[in-house]
Write a protein that holds these residues in place. Structure first.
Motif, PDB file in Angstrom:
ATOM      1  N   ASN A  63     -99.511  -5.371 -71.540  1.00  0.00           N
ATOM      2  CA  ASN A  63     -98.203  -5.718 -71.232  1.00  0.00           C
ATOM      3  C   ASN A  63     -98.262  -6.875 -70.160  1.00  0.00           C
ATOM      4  OD1 ASN A  63     -97.043  -4.092 -72.897  1.00  0.00           O
ATOM      5  ND2 ASN A  63     -95.323  -3.200 -71.518  1.00  0.00           N
ATOM      6  N   ASP A  64     -97.022  -7.661 -70.159  1.00  0.00           N
ATOM      7  CA  ASP A  64     -97.052  -8.860 -69.441  1.00  0.00           C
ATOM      8  C   ASP A  64     -97.223  -8.131 -67.877  1.00  0.00           C
ATOM      9  OD1 ASP A  64     -96.981 -10.557 -71.474  1.00  0.00           O
ATOM     10  OD2 ASP A  64     -94.687 -10.647 -71.152  1.00  0.00           O
ATOM     11  N   PHE A  65     -96.590  -7.133 -67.621  1.00  0.00           N
ATOM     12  CA  PHE A  65     -96.444  -6.856 -65.940  1.00  0.00           C
ATOM     13  C   PHE A  65     -97.823  -6.328 -65.472  1.00  0.00           C
ATOM     14  CE2 PHE A  65     -95.363  -2.809 -68.413  1.00  0.00           C
ATOM     15  CZ  PHE A  65     -96.313  -2.080 -68.149  1.00  0.00           C
ATOM     16  N   ALA A  66     -98.625  -6.059 -66.439  1.00  0.00           N
ATOM     17  CA  ALA A  66    -100.117  -5.651 -66.039  1.00  0.00           C
ATOM     18  C   ALA A  66    -100.609  -6.366 -65.203  1.00  0.00           C
ATOM     19  CB  ALA A  66    -100.728  -5.058 -67.239  1.00  0.00           C
ATOM     20  N   ARG A  67    -100.469  -7.852 -65.330  1.00  0.00           N
ATOM     21  CA  ARG A  67    -101.162  -8.911 -64.743  1.00  0.00           C
ATOM     22  C   ARG A  67    -100.535  -9.282 -63.237  1.00  0.00           C
ATOM     23  NH1 ARG A  67    -105.806  -9.298 -67.797  1.00  0.00           N
ATOM     24  NH2 ARG A  67    -105.131  -8.267 -69.884  1.00  0.00           N
ATOM     25  N   THR A  68     -99.440  -8.883 -63.304  1.00  0.00           N
ATOM     26  CA  THR A  68     -98.696  -9.177 -61.925  1.00  0.00           C
ATOM     27  C   THR A  68     -98.439  -8.195 -60.747  1.00  0.00           C
ATOM     28  OG1 THR A  68     -96.634  -9.027 -63.239  1.00  0.00           O
ATOM     29  CG2 THR A  68     -97.349 -10.900 -63.018  1.00  0.00           C
TER      30      THR A  68
ATOM     31  N   LEU B  51     -98.833 -17.440 -64.653  1.00  0.00           N
ATOM     32  CA  LEU B  51     -99.135 -16.319 -64.064  1.00  0.00           C
ATOM     33  C   LEU B  51    -100.381 -15.517 -64.526  1.00  0.00           C
ATOM     34  CD1 LEU B  51     -95.706 -14.541 -63.818  1.00  0.00           C
ATOM     35  CD2 LEU B  51     -97.034 -15.352 -61.985  1.00  0.00           C
ATOM     36  N   ILE B  53    -100.864 -14.886 -67.629  1.00  0.00           N
ATOM     37  CA  ILE B  53    -100.691 -13.801 -68.605  1.00  0.00           C
ATOM     38  C   ILE B  53    -101.264 -14.057 -69.661  1.00  0.00           C
ATOM     39  CG2 ILE B  53     -98.863 -12.537 -69.659  1.00  0.00           C
ATOM     40  CD1 ILE B  53     -97.004 -12.600 -67.106  1.00  0.00           C
ATOM     41  N   LYS B  76    -100.084 -10.822 -55.441  1.00  0.00           N
ATOM     42  CA  LYS B  76     -99.282 -10.160 -56.505  1.00  0.00           C
ATOM     43  C   LYS B  76     -98.181  -9.416 -56.017  1.00  0.00           C
ATOM     44  CE  LYS B  76    -103.133  -9.403 -59.793  1.00  0.00           C
ATOM     45  NZ  LYS B  76    -103.744  -8.339 -60.601  1.00  0.00           N
ATOM     46  N   ILE B  79     -95.219 -11.681 -56.158  1.00  0.00           N
ATOM     47  CA  ILE B  79     -94.645 -12.143 -57.097  1.00  0.00           C
ATOM     48  C   ILE B  79     -93.941 -11.252 -57.948  1.00  0.00           C
ATOM     49  CG2 ILE B  79     -95.541 -13.390 -59.406  1.00  0.00           C
ATOM     50  CD1 ILE B  79     -97.947 -14.071 -57.743  1.00  0.00           C
ATOM     51  N   TYR B  81     -91.999 -11.323 -62.123  1.00  0.00           N
ATOM     52  CA  TYR B  81     -92.004 -11.807 -63.208  1.00  0.00           C
ATOM     53  C   TYR B  81     -90.944 -11.003 -64.388  1.00  0.00           C
ATOM     54  CZ  TYR B  81     -93.262 -13.638 -67.913  1.00  0.00           C
ATOM     55  OH  TYR B  81     -93.324 -14.134 -69.215  1.00  0.00           O
ATOM     56  N   ASP B  87     -90.958  -5.759 -72.578  1.00  0.00           N
ATOM     57  CA  ASP B  87     -92.011  -4.944 -72.943  1.00  0.00           C
ATOM     58  C   ASP B  87     -92.399  -3.787 -72.065  1.00  0.00           C
ATOM     59  OD1 ASP B  87     -93.102  -6.577 -71.036  1.00  0.00           O
ATOM     60  OD2 ASP B  87     -94.741  -7.053 -72.165  1.00  0.00           O
ATOM     61  N   GLU B  88     -91.331  -3.225 -71.286  1.00  0.00           N
ATOM     62  CA  GLU B  88     -91.604  -2.277 -70.445  1.00  0.00           C
ATOM     63  C   GLU B  88     -92.332  -0.906 -71.271  1.00  0.00           C
ATOM     64  OE1 GLU B  88     -92.005  -1.870 -67.411  1.00  0.00           O
ATOM     65  OE2 GLU B  88     -91.337  -3.692 -66.501  1.00  0.00           O
ATOM     66  N   LYS B 101     -92.970   1.945 -61.047  1.00  0.00           N
ATOM     67  CA  LYS B 101     -93.161   0.742 -60.239  1.00  0.00           C
ATOM     68  C   LYS B 101     -93.270   0.659 -58.676  1.00  0.00           C
ATOM     69  CE  LYS B 101     -93.554  -2.235 -63.722  1.00  0.00           C
ATOM     70  NZ  LYS B 101     -92.473  -3.012 -64.479  1.00  0.00           N
ATOM     71  N   TYR B 105     -95.767  -0.783 -54.701  1.00  0.00           N
ATOM     72  CA  TYR B 105     -95.220  -2.146 -53.782  1.00  0.00           C
ATOM     73  C   TYR B 105     -94.886  -1.100 -52.386  1.00  0.00           C
ATOM     74  CZ  TYR B 105     -94.686  -4.795 -57.835  1.00  0.00           C
ATOM     75  OH  TYR B 105     -94.887  -5.843 -58.911  1.00  0.00           O
TER      76      TYR B 105
END
Lengths: 456, 288
Positions: A63-68, B51, B53, B76, B79, B81, B87-88, B101, B105
């Motif tokens: 998933n996209d979020f995995a990298r951030t 990023l 990705i 990270k 940031i 995004y 695509d969660e 999540k 953090y």
């Protein structure tokens, strides 16, 4: 909500896992000849766990979020390691000696690697299929091991564990191509458009005439009909809309029957021992045919649920005079799909039975009996789920999974004991219950109008 | 001024099609940038390549002075995004997703989450896959804002939002930018949104950032010029994007109005008419 929880979320997974492992432990303490059932329970439970894990690893790592997200991959890898180690722990209780324990763990590692690879690269499923088939071939006649295949496997335990660890350590470096991601998602029936476009691409990209003929599924057949200006029948239109993982086409028939015939030829040529033949029967007939009928029900149900919106719009097309015509067409599609799965299972059973173990008449009748039960149970639950919604799809999935798994154990037990399932009052009651469920489903399908208004 | 992102010679293509072509771009702390581009111009590709990705084919990107291929956890954490497509994790409820999540953090703003969840009437018991596209987009925005990041990248964040949702989202962006000096990049097709919040506009065209300037500067510089005279045959308009000529009139859109040229034309007896343009027209002219 830590990552272990995220990876193992779902009561279906947890209950199934606990049930199978619990059954394995119970059997290992109560039944004398316990190893086969314990192994079946252990592998069955972990197979489902690893299948779920593999799908979730794919989603969570790609998933996209995995990298951030900070520290994300470190935590994901740690959680995966914990789950894998915990999943291997029951082997310490289930099996009597360390050699068997390490063999089974090695087998599990191999299973895990292949399933995960299968998710990241669908072609690896062929390796998984080969893994299932391998013990039957290599057990005695082809490779003359002095020790049993499973006990031989234990020497590879450290190597396989190392591969799992290396794979885990490099998880963040693995990037799936968009094409494979789309293919996988469409196979998992996440996106209807995806699955249609993949089928389209597959047919178009097939280089040769033979491959085109081989790949022909519902969609391919109907595309040819449209090209030749042949009119489509109502049920064919619905069938196109229900193309998905449950669709059994020419490729499925050819592949399975070829493998079965190849096996039968080898069994005759190399004169396998009775034990090997019985084990092979369980692999080829018990696991595969039960899987066909059971998984076909679940896959079909999920396909129509995911495409409910599309089907709801389709029923408005001028081809259907009224709702009843559309419902009949949908029912026909369901039966066609289920009966094809049952037929494929029966053909496989018959070939293996005739060539390999004709003297085990009870096993043949038992296999047919459990497949028939799965057919009635699966179809009945689908009808009731889709029509009345009094049974949730997760429950259908759960019941059919348990029944499929149980059918393999029943076949395994009937290989060792000369009994006819049809003489068992419990089995007859269950079969009658399934037939009743199926009949009620059919009647409600005729009486109660389908609730399309909720789908659109 | 601190640099948030520095992009050098970034290129990326799909099969034979070049999407980003030796793209250079520098983004400073506190910039609120609206990224404009036609469909298929490569906006999403650019944002995801920034990023890492979807890695670029060549070139380099640094975010807060770190290579984007080896970002530390500290960077990270600064940031956020929001992708164009949701695509969660589909099997988690919104409540679980927020809890999931949050664990990554240190600076997680629970108050902000609660406030937005209530204001946007999001049912936290539902799974992500059960939400409408707009509701899903709102959840993604909440998750992005909750981690209190210094750099936010939004890929068409407002496309699926209703007018009230869009207004709320834009207000949040303005508050963040004004009060906390955050860097925000968002791609959009809705130029009115961009005009409302962005202080800079970047236009992506033919694989490059062909225009990047303050919003006011762009609107001041990119203008439509009409030159009227008995004969305009020999008149050449500097910095012209396109020019339409007839015997007595030239109509042209220029990227930068040359004041000296304007005065010279007027001195020669030509009548020069300067008409300001809206951002949408500017975008259409530049990418025509």
């Amino acid at each position: 909500m830590n990552l272990i929880h995220v990876l193992t979320k779902g009561w279906l997974l947890r209950v199934f896992y606990l049930l199978t492992i619990g059954l394995g432990i119970a059997v290992s303490f109560t039944i004398k000849d316990k190893t086969n059932v314990s192994i079946a329970c252990f592998i069955g439970g972990n197979f489902y766990l690893y299948l779920t894990l593999a799908y979730r690893i794919l989603i969570l790592s790609q998933n996209d979020f995995a990298r951030t997200i900070p520290t994300y991959f470190d935590k994901l890898k740690r959680s995966l390691l914990v789950i894998i180690l915990l999943s291997l722990l029951p082997s310490l209780i289930l099996f009597p000696d360390h050699q068997l324990i390490s063999s089974v763990i090695a087998w599990q590692c191999l299973l895990l690697i292949t399933i995960v690879l299968g998710c990241f690269q669908p072609k690896a499923w062929f390796v998984l299929a080969a893994l299932f088939v391998a013990p039957a071939f290599v057990a005695d006649s082809i490779i003359k091991f002095s020790v049993d295949f499973l006990s031989y496997l234990n020497y590879s335990f450290p190597l396989l564990m190392a591969i799992v660890l290396v794979f885990l350590s490099r998880l963040e470096r693995i990037r799936l191509s968009d094409k494979v991601k789309e293919q996988y998602l469409s196979f998992a029936d996440q996106a209807m458009l995806g699955s249609f476009s993949d089928a389209e691409k597959k047919a178009l990209k097939s280089p040769g005439k033979i491959q085109q003929w081989f790949n022909k599924n519902n969609l391919g057949v109907y595309k040819t009909m449209l090209k030749d200006n042949k009119p489509l029948k109502r049920h064919q239109l619905v069938e196109i809309s229900c193309v998905g993982p449950s669709t059994i086409g020419r490729a499925n028939w050819l592949t399975h029957i070829s493998v079965i015939v190849l096996f039968c030829f080898m069994a005759t040529y190399f004169s396998f021992s009775l034990e090997t033949l019985e084990r092979s029967y369980l692999m080829f007939v018990g696991v595969i045919t039960g899987g066909f009928v059971g998984i076909s029900s679940i896959a079909f149900l999920y396909t129509i649920i995911k495409r409910k919106n599309y089907l709801a719009r389709l029923r408005m097309s001028p081809l259907f005079n009224d709702e009843k015509q559309f419902n009949q067409a949908l029912l026909l599609t369901l039966f066609k799909s289920q009966i094809t799965a049952l037929l494929l299972a029966l053909v496989n059973t018959l070939i293996v039975f005739i060539v390999v173990i004709p003297e085990h008449g009870n096993v043949f009748s038992n296999t047919i009996a459990v497949n028939a039960l799965l057919f009635f149970l699966g179809s009945g639950l689908i009808l009731l789920n889709f029509q009345t919604r009094w049974i949730h799809e997760y429950a259908v999935f759960f019941i059919v999974s348990i029944a499929t798994f149980a059918s393999v154990i029943v076949i395994d037990m009937s290989l060792n004991n000369q009994y006819e399932l049809i003489n068992s009052p419990f089995f007859v009651m269950t079969l009658l219950f399934s037939v009743a469920l199926f009949t009620i489903g059919l009647i409600t399908w005729q009486v109660i109008p389908l609730r399309w208004n909720k789908a659109v | 001024m601190t640099t948030s992102i520095k992009i050098s010679k970034l290129s990326k293509g799909y099969k034979k099609e070049v999407v980003l072509n030796d793209l250079d771009w520098t983004i400073n702390q506190g910039d609120i940038i609206g990224l404009l581009g036609k469909n298929g111009a490569g906006k999403s590709t650019l944002l995801s390549a920034i990023l890492n990705i979807h890695p670029a084919d060549s070139g380099s990107v640094t975010i807060f002075d770190q290579d984007n291929k080896a970002l530390s956890n500290e960077v990270k954490a600064r940031i956020a995004y929001v992708p164009q497509q949701n695509d969660e994790i589909p099997w988690l409820t919104i409540k679980e997703l927020i809890a999931f999540k949050k664990q990554f953090y240190l600076q997680w703003n629970d108050e902000k989450v609660d406030e937005l969840i209530t204001r946007w009437e999001i049912n936290t018991k539902k799974k992500m896959s059960e939400l409408s596209v707009g509701q899903g987009q709102r959840v993604l925005i909440i998750l992005a804002l909750a981690s209190n990041p210094d750099l936010m990248i939004f890929d068409e964040p407002a496309a699926a939002l209703d007018p009230a949702g869009r207004r709320d989202f834009l207000r949040e962006i303005v508050n963040l930018a004004v009060e906390e000096n955050k860097t925000i990049i968002f791609s959009t097709h809705i130029t009115s949104d961009l005009e409302r919040v962005a202080n800079k506009v970047a236009i992506l065209h033919q694989g490059k950032i062909c225009h990047f300037d303050d919003l006011d500067n762009i609107k001041e510089n990119v203008v439509r010029i009409a030159v009227h005279s008995k004969s305009v045959r020999d008149v050449v308009v500097p910095n012209a994007l396109n020019t339409q000529k007839s015997n007595s009139q030239i109509s042209s859109v220029v990227t930068h109005l040359d004041k000296a040229w304007q005065q010279e034309m007027q001195a020669q007896g030509h009548q020069v008419e300067v008409n300001p343009m809206g951002l949408e027209d500017i975008f259409l002219e530049i990418t025509a």
